[in-house]
Design a protein around this motif. Structure first.
Motif, short mmCIF file in Angstrom:
data_model
loop_
_atom_site.label_atom_id
_atom_site.label_comp_id
_atom_site.label_asym_id
_atom_site.label_seq_id
_atom_site.Cartn_x
_atom_site.Cartn_y
_atom_site.Cartn_z
N LEU B 70 -17.86 -14.61 4.85
CA LEU B 70 -19.31 -14.57 4.89
C LEU B 70 -19.79 -14.68 6.32
O LEU B 70 -19.23 -15.45 7.12
CB LEU B 70 -19.88 -15.71 4.04
CG LEU B 70 -19.50 -15.65 2.55
CD1 LEU B 70 -20.03 -16.89 1.84
CD2 LEU B 70 -20.04 -14.38 1.91
N LYS B 71 -20.80 -13.92 6.67
CA LYS B 71 -21.41 -13.94 8.00
C LYS B 71 -20.45 -13.54 9.11
O LYS B 71 -20.72 -13.78 10.29
CB LYS B 71 -22.02 -15.31 8.31
CG LYS B 71 -23.08 -15.74 7.30
CD LYS B 71 -23.67 -17.09 7.65
CE LYS B 71 -24.68 -17.54 6.60
NZ LYS B 71 -25.24 -18.88 6.88
N GLY B 72 -19.30 -12.99 8.75
CA GLY B 72 -18.38 -12.47 9.75
C GLY B 72 -17.74 -13.52 10.64
O GLY B 72 -17.26 -13.18 11.73
N VAL B 73 -17.68 -14.78 10.18
CA VAL B 73 -17.05 -15.81 11.01
C VAL B 73 -15.93 -16.47 10.21
O VAL B 73 -14.83 -15.95 10.14
CB VAL B 73 -18.08 -16.85 11.51
CG1 VAL B 73 -17.41 -17.89 12.40
CG2 VAL B 73 -19.19 -16.16 12.28
N ASP B 74 -16.25 -17.60 9.53
CA ASP B 74 -15.25 -18.31 8.74
C ASP B 74 -14.81 -17.48 7.55
O ASP B 74 -15.54 -16.60 7.07
CB ASP B 74 -15.83 -19.63 8.22
CG ASP B 74 -16.09 -20.61 9.34
OD1 ASP B 74 -16.50 -21.75 9.04
OD2 ASP B 74 -15.90 -20.24 10.52
N SER B 75 -13.62 -17.82 7.06
CA SER B 75 -13.11 -17.12 5.88
C SER B 75 -12.44 -18.11 4.95
O SER B 75 -11.93 -19.14 5.38
CB SER B 75 -12.09 -16.05 6.31
OG SER B 75 -11.52 -15.39 5.19
N THR B 76 -12.46 -17.79 3.66
CA THR B 76 -11.72 -18.57 2.67
C THR B 76 -10.82 -17.64 1.87
O THR B 76 -11.18 -16.49 1.59
CB THR B 76 -12.65 -19.31 1.71
OG1 THR B 76 -13.53 -18.36 1.09
CG2 THR B 76 -13.46 -20.36 2.42
N LEU B 77 -9.66 -18.13 1.54
CA LEU B 77 -8.69 -17.44 0.69
C LEU B 77 -8.48 -18.31 -0.54
O LEU B 77 -8.24 -19.52 -0.40
CB LEU B 77 -7.37 -17.24 1.44
CG LEU B 77 -6.22 -16.61 0.64
CD1 LEU B 77 -6.50 -15.14 0.35
CD2 LEU B 77 -4.90 -16.75 1.42
N LYS B 78 -8.60 -17.73 -1.71
CA LYS B 78 -8.46 -18.50 -2.94
C LYS B 78 -7.35 -17.92 -3.81
O LYS B 78 -7.16 -16.70 -3.86
CB LYS B 78 -9.78 -18.49 -3.73
CG LYS B 78 -10.92 -19.18 -3.02
CD LYS B 78 -12.19 -19.11 -3.85
CE LYS B 78 -13.35 -19.77 -3.10
NZ LYS B 78 -14.63 -19.67 -3.84
N ILE B 79 -6.66 -18.82 -4.49
CA ILE B 79 -5.66 -18.41 -5.47
C ILE B 79 -6.04 -19.07 -6.80
O ILE B 79 -6.24 -20.27 -6.88
CB ILE B 79 -4.24 -18.88 -5.08
CG1 ILE B 79 -3.90 -18.44 -3.65
CG2 ILE B 79 -3.22 -18.31 -6.06
CD1 ILE B 79 -2.55 -18.97 -3.15
N GLN B 80 -6.18 -18.21 -7.83
CA GLN B 80 -6.57 -18.73 -9.14
C GLN B 80 -6.13 -17.78 -10.24
O GLN B 80 -6.66 -16.65 -10.29
CB GLN B 80 -8.09 -18.93 -9.18
CG GLN B 80 -8.61 -19.50 -10.48
CD GLN B 80 -10.13 -19.68 -10.45
OE1 GLN B 80 -10.82 -19.29 -9.52
NE2 GLN B 80 -10.65 -20.28 -11.50
N PRO B 81 -5.19 -18.16 -11.08
CA PRO B 81 -4.39 -19.37 -11.09
C PRO B 81 -3.13 -19.21 -10.25
O PRO B 81 -2.61 -18.10 -10.10
CB PRO B 81 -4.02 -19.50 -12.57
CG PRO B 81 -3.88 -18.06 -13.02
CD PRO B 81 -4.90 -17.29 -12.23
N ALA B 82 -2.64 -20.31 -9.73
CA ALA B 82 -1.44 -20.26 -8.88
C ALA B 82 -0.18 -20.14 -9.71
O ALA B 82 -0.10 -20.63 -10.84
CB ALA B 82 -1.37 -21.51 -8.00
N LYS B 83 0.81 -19.46 -9.13
CA LYS B 83 2.12 -19.33 -9.73
C LYS B 83 3.15 -19.98 -8.81
O LYS B 83 2.89 -20.18 -7.61
CB LYS B 83 2.49 -17.86 -9.93
CG LYS B 83 1.67 -17.14 -10.98
CD LYS B 83 2.22 -15.74 -11.18
CE LYS B 83 1.50 -15.04 -12.32
NZ LYS B 83 2.05 -13.67 -12.56
N LEU B 84 4.32 -20.27 -9.35
CA LEU B 84 5.37 -20.91 -8.56
C LEU B 84 5.70 -20.09 -7.32
O LEU B 84 5.92 -20.64 -6.23
CB LEU B 84 6.63 -21.11 -9.40
CG LEU B 84 6.52 -22.02 -10.61
CD1 LEU B 84 7.85 -22.06 -11.36
CD2 LEU B 84 6.11 -23.42 -10.20
#
Lengths: 111, 114
Positions: B70-84
């Motif tokens: 968002l806004k071309g600066v910070d970033s987030t990476l999400k995992i849902q649901p996680a696997k082994l």
């Protein structure tokens, strides 16, 4: 498919000797190739970039060669020191600054 | 000059749980990358952003992974649901300015999925 191969075995050398690491690639025509250093628990750190029209690049004790005919890059560390012990990653550009990395070669320099 | 910041540094979760990683790139860097590095392997690109637009997400498992900048600066990476098999180090890198080809990496987030 695109493939990058680095020395699979760890490289052990004596302090003061020259370490030579190999990076071979197939099904690529990269505009440039980079070498990174990675220490345990840390992110990779950029060392050198060499472009497809360059044969050799030097930076202090580091030297990189790039042979686009052989599809190979050699990375040399002269007068190696124990502090040079780390994993060295070869990375090839494939699209818009994106990089494909090799598995890396672990270098151990012993006193 | 401050480097690339990532948090958390370590995360342990159970499989099927969700997790999010945060990255703050070097100030002024337009391009941001997320990589996954499995033990003994080199980093594998998951997604590349140019400002807040996606340039390449061809290797992102989109059924469980998502990322935004968002806004071309910070970033987030999400995992849902996680696997082994998601157990790995997640590295964020940024590039920009006169040396756009050079990528600067953060310390990574080490994820263990049990």
């Amino acid at each position: 498919s695109q493939k990058i191969e680095q020395n699979s075995e760890a490289l052990n050398i004596q302090e003061g000797k020259t370490a030579t690491l190999t990076c071979n690639y197939t099904n690529y025509s990269p505009a440039y190739l980079q070498w990174y250093r990675q220490d345990p628990g840390r992110g990779p750190v950029f060392l050198l970039l060499i472009r497809e029209n360059e044969k050799e690049k030097r930076k202090e004790r580091l030297k990189v060669t790039f042979d686009t005919t052989l599809k190979q890059s050699l990375f040399h560390i002269t007068a190696s020191q124990p502090a040079d012990s780390a994993t060295y990653l070869c990375a090839l550009e494939y699209s818009g600054y994106a990089l494909n990395f090799g598995k890396g070669t672990s270098l151990l320099v012993t006193p | 000059e401050a480097g690339v910041a990532q948090s958390p540094r370590y995360k342990i979760i159970e499989k099927r749980q969700s997790v999010a990683f945060w990255c703050n790139p070097i100030s002024g860097h337009a391009t941001l990358y997320w990589y996954q590095q499995i033990l003994g392997q080199g980093p594998k690109l998951l997604i590349q952003f140019q400002n807040n637009g996606v340039v390449d997400d061809s290797q992102l498992p989109k059924d469980r992974f998502s990322a935004e900048r968002l806004k071309g600066v910070d970033s987030t990476l999400k995992i849902q649901p996680a696997k082994l098999e998601d157990s790995a180090v997640y590295l964020c890198a940024s590039s920009g300015g006169p040396s756009e080809e050079t990528q600067y990496f953060g310390p990574g987030t080490r994820l263990l999925v049990l």
